[in-house]
Scaffold this active site. Sequence first.
Site, mmCIF file in Angstrom:
data_model
loop_
_atom_site.group_PDB
_atom_site.id
_atom_site.type_symbol
_atom_site.label_atom_id
_atom_site.label_comp_id
_atom_site.label_asym_id
_atom_site.label_seq_id
_atom_site.Cartn_x
_atom_site.Cartn_y
_atom_site.Cartn_z
ATOM 1 N N LEU A 33 -35.554 55.378 12.334
ATOM 2 C CA LEU A 33 -35.313 56.551 11.480
ATOM 3 C C LEU A 33 -33.872 57.051 11.550
ATOM 4 O O LEU A 33 -33.603 58.212 11.240
ATOM 5 C CB LEU A 33 -36.289 57.686 11.808
ATOM 6 C CG LEU A 33 -37.780 57.359 11.634
ATOM 7 C CD1 LEU A 33 -38.631 58.599 11.899
ATOM 8 C CD2 LEU A 33 -38.087 56.800 10.260
ATOM 9 N N TYR A 142 -19.952 43.724 7.901
ATOM 10 C CA TYR A 142 -21.341 43.786 7.437
ATOM 11 C C TYR A 142 -21.814 42.418 6.959
ATOM 12 O O TYR A 142 -22.873 41.917 7.372
ATOM 13 C CB TYR A 142 -21.471 44.818 6.318
ATOM 14 C CG TYR A 142 -22.755 44.709 5.539
ATOM 15 C CD1 TYR A 142 -23.981 44.949 6.147
ATOM 16 C CD2 TYR A 142 -22.746 44.356 4.184
ATOM 17 C CE1 TYR A 142 -25.162 44.838 5.430
ATOM 18 C CE2 TYR A 142 -23.915 44.246 3.465
ATOM 19 C CZ TYR A 142 -25.114 44.483 4.087
ATOM 20 O OH TYR A 142 -26.287 44.362 3.384
#
Length: 331
Positions: A33, A142
């Site tokens: 989360l 990334y």
Amino acid sequence: MTILVTGGAGYIGSHTVRALLKAGYEVAVFDNLSSGHAAALPHGVRLFQADLLNPDAVMQALAETQAEAIIHFAARIEVGESMREPLGYYRNNVLGSLNLLQEIQNTGRRIPLVFSSTAAVYGTTDAVPIPEDAPLRPESVYGETKLMTEQMIRAAHAAHGQPYTVLRYFNVCGASPEGDIGEAHASQTHLIELACMTALGKRAKMMVFGDDYPTPDGTCLRDYIHVQDLAGAHVLALKALLDGRHGAATYNVGLGRGFSVREVLDMVDRVVGTRLPREIAERRAGDPPRLVADGTRIREELGFTPQFPELRQMVETAWMWHRTHPNGFEF
């Protein structure tokens, strides 16, 4: 049959969870989360609030669910942030994925895995459209972390028979047609999301980085895929793995055609009913003129057919979500 979805409370993950439930699967979600939202999950879906960097938590989730397959979304995903915080990205995306693969192996079972990858693994390329066998030259940390994870998955397949499918997607956009889940990022980086925030007055204007590219209107062309269609692609990939039709596959997911920055902003103007303030700026380094997927393989092998292929559909669903949830899941 239970499917474990890592990062299932995120933007793409939460849409895929719904698609899995609709297809008749039981679903459990593993998510720390950090960027996902428990509110995005349907009632009754079990949530393991834990981190892939904790191998014991991964093993516990696998043991308690006896998952028959895994869809792996969990990752940090912002290109710019990855260049500023490279070690954090390698640690989270690569080590987290390594832990997942190791704990799958520790179960003694060959658990099929669908991996959420990205077109960023290609880097700048002259190929239009881009096939899956194009050179892999990521230009961001990334993209490198996603490529490294692909390589680890392929190595696990070669050594241990790990069944897998890699999905490399292009620009994801849109929201649930019901308007109750959509993009809710702490920092917005996607063009349609930024445009909706500008229309809501949360941003002063839209920046158009370059209008002198060799494209029909001078602005960059990008291949967009609606998040609902992307979720459907994950279900198709999962079914093929579970049926034993594919044990090692890689697919692009896109429309196979591009929309320019100007086309997207003009469509937002029409959907919203007002013209967005915009400013032309210098080109950004590393922005190729065109990034378009060759989606032939996924169409022919998995029968993938987008249900939301029109730019208006993408913008309308995104606008409905942002207009009714201007603060995301924070009411």
